[in-house]
Design an enzyme around this catalytic site. Structure first.
Site, short mmCIF file in Angstrom:
data_model
loop_
_atom_site.label_atom_id
_atom_site.label_comp_id
_atom_site.label_asym_id
_atom_site.label_seq_id
_atom_site.Cartn_x
_atom_site.Cartn_y
_atom_site.Cartn_z
N ASP A 114 2.16 -6.99 2.54
CA ASP A 114 0.97 -7.39 1.78
C ASP A 114 -0.27 -7.42 2.67
OD1 ASP A 114 2.48 -7.65 -0.50
OD2 ASP A 114 2.85 -9.79 -0.20
N ASP B 182 3.73 -11.78 4.04
CA ASP B 182 4.22 -11.49 2.70
C ASP B 182 3.87 -12.67 1.81
OD1 ASP B 182 5.45 -10.29 0.59
OD2 ASP B 182 7.50 -10.69 1.24
N LYS C 117 3.84 -14.67 -1.95
CA LYS C 117 4.64 -14.78 -3.18
C LYS C 117 4.03 -15.86 -4.08
CE LYS C 117 7.74 -11.83 -1.74
NZ LYS C 117 7.79 -10.47 -2.35
#
Length: 531
Positions: A401, A414, A416
């Site tokens: 990301d 990353d 979420k």
């Protein structure tokens, strides 16, 4: 008077069943048959779809060409709409449109942003730069992506198709509003546009993001509309619905902001403490930090509200616009417990930190799985401008990301967004391990997009880390961190959204050294402190 269904209709096929696509939908409403389809000449479809019809109705209502009666849930033409409908020439039509735009607060806000840019000698702005100053910043309906991050994202695209997708489809909601309103203003000569080129690492020169500049006519119009003479000022048109877009408690939020405006309409210069007192008397008992944020949001929406010195009376709030009277529906003071708790937490961060509202918005974004892209973009921006660490947003297929890096260390990030927290996930642990391994081997045959090239070449091989960022972490998430560390011989950590913001504030206030972030990568959830 017409109902919504009579004007907008439904998405139904010829057999009156739900249409599987726009292509098979037939017209069943007035606006659908009033707007020519863009495909009329190629497929003989002489009507538009209900989605476009809905957008047209919202546009007409927002600009006061059509009036909405909340009591009957019906629509009728307004005097301004009648005037528009009866004009015979295009120049006469444009004069009415100009009048409507100068009474619509978001349009005057866009003009004001561009006018300020022209005065500062940097007149061209893209949609992200405008979106960063438009609307109620810090809440889901008004998210804006950072311009420099988006340019970097565009340069990381692997193909021409990906460049086109990023340029056309990747934007925050406030950025979309900025683009849409700028296009209206272009139609009447208030704004002009250009399409810059940027150097792409693979594709060479490619089209960048469209940029906008106010024209002489636009500059004259906004100065006249917001002039010093109250009698010459264009009275702005607002509706209760303008004051919030999403959320279970949007009715409550709309009412709070609408009452702020109405109280200032009655007394254009008022003590801030008195304003809060009046709101509390009406059961709008929010923290003063929330009220302050609302006032800033109203200004960014296009209703000019400023804090001025009140001498011995303390801070005063001053309304510098004339507002047309508007109504507020009753029974809108219910606030969901979840939203109320979130608002209280946001108020705490707004009151006790110097973080910008758009970063505090992460407290909402992190819990909404539909906003994963927003979470990626705003988190990358936070690392750049609050943690003061160079960050790049990557996203897309077979890419992390985001990356955070200096010449001394690099972090693979990353994000979420989960309403119920992020728990152990074997597939996502494998994905992170794959990114770490790809960075270690750096073999273009394994991954041709070479995302690791964004790291500084001077970073030592043992100074790379991994980081998960989410709303919060559940279960034995430390097990996933230990597993990934053991498998890749790389250390990492996890940050919940509150600690992400606390860390940013600590760096801003000098309580945390940004270069010490690797010391927190101990294969467990990171805790910086409390607020």
């Amino acid at each position: 008077m017409f109902t919504y269904e009579e004007l907008v209709g439904h998405s139904r096929d010829a057999n009156n069943r739900p249409a599987k696509s726009r292509a098979v939908a037939v017209a069943d409403a007035l606006i659908q048959v009033s707007i020519p389809s863009q495909q009329a000449q190629t497929n003989n479809k002489y009507w538009t779809d209900n989605w476009t019809a809905d957008g047209f109705l919202r546009w007409a209502v927002s600009l006061n060409f059509v009036q909405f009666d909340r009591d009957t849930d019906e629509y009728t033409i307004s005097p301004l709409g009648t005037e528009l409908a009866q004009v015979a020439t295009e120049p006469a039509r444009d004069e009415i449109l100009k009048k409507a735009f100068l009474r619509y607060p978001p349009a005057t806000r866009v003009l004001s942003i561009l006018a300020g840019a022209a005065e500062n000698g940097h007149p061209w702005k893209n949609k992200f730069e405008i979106g960063h100053e438009l609307g109620f910043l810090g809440e889901p309906g008004f998210t804006s992506y950072n311009s420099s991050l988006m340019l970097g994202f565009l340069k990381q695209a692997s193909t021409s198709k990906e460049v086109t997708t990023i340029r056309a489809d990747v934007e925050g909601t406030a950025d979309k509003y900025a683009r849409m309103i700028a296009m209206w203003l272009i139609k009447v000569g208030f704004v002009e546009t250009r399409s810059p080129k940027i150097a792409h690492r693979i594709l060479g020169p490619v089209g960048g993001f469209m940029e906008y500049r106010i024209t002489g006519a636009g500059l004259h119009a906004i100065r006249q509309a917001q002039g010093s003479s109250k009698n010459n000022r264009a009275a702005k048109f607002v509706m209760w619905e303008f004051f919030a877009t999403t959320g279970k408690s949007r009715g409550y939020v709309r009412t709070r902001r609408a009452r702020i405006v109405q109280l200032l309409m009655a007394t254009p210069t008022k003590s801030f403490d008195r304003l809060v007192e009046q709101l509390h008397a009406e059961s709008l008992t929010d923290d003063p930090a929330i009220i302050t944020n609302d006032l800033c949001g109203l200004n960014h929406m296009g209703i000019r509200v400023y804090f001025v010195s009140g001498g011995s009376q303390g801070r005063q709030v001053q309304l510098r616009d004339t507002i047309q009277p508007f109504t507020i529906p009753t029974g809108q003071l219910t606030q969901s417990q979840g939203d109320k708790a979130r608002e209280q937490l946001k108020a705490k961060f707004l009151a006790k930190t110097n973080l910008l509202p758009r970063y505090v918005e992460l407290l909402d974004i992190a819990y909404d799985s539909k906003r994963n892209r927003d979470f990626e973009m705003v988190t990358a921006e936070l690392f750049n401008f609050a943690y003061l660490l160079p960050a790049v947003h990557l996203g897309g297929v077979r890419k992390p990301d985001a990356l955070v890096a200096t010449k001394k260390f690099g972090i693979i990030v990353d994000t979420k967004a989960y309403a119920n927290g992020y728990s152990r996930n074997a597939n996502q642990a494998d994905e992170m391990a794959r990114y770490i391994t790809e960075n270690q081997k750096r073999d273009p045959k394994t991954n041709p997009n070479r995302w690791w090239d964004n790291f500084d070449a001077r970073i030592p091989p043992n100074a790379y880390y991994f980081l998960w960022v989410s709303s919060f972490f559940t279960g034995q998430f430390d097990d996933q961190l230990s597993y990934t560390a053991h498998r890749t011989n790389t250390h990492g950590g996890a940050l919940n959204v509150e600690q992400l913001l606390i860390g940013a504030n600590m760096i801003q206030t000098g309580q945390l050294d940004r270069n010490k972030l690797p010391e927190y990568m101990q294969d467990k959830e990171i805790t910086f402190g409390t607020i």
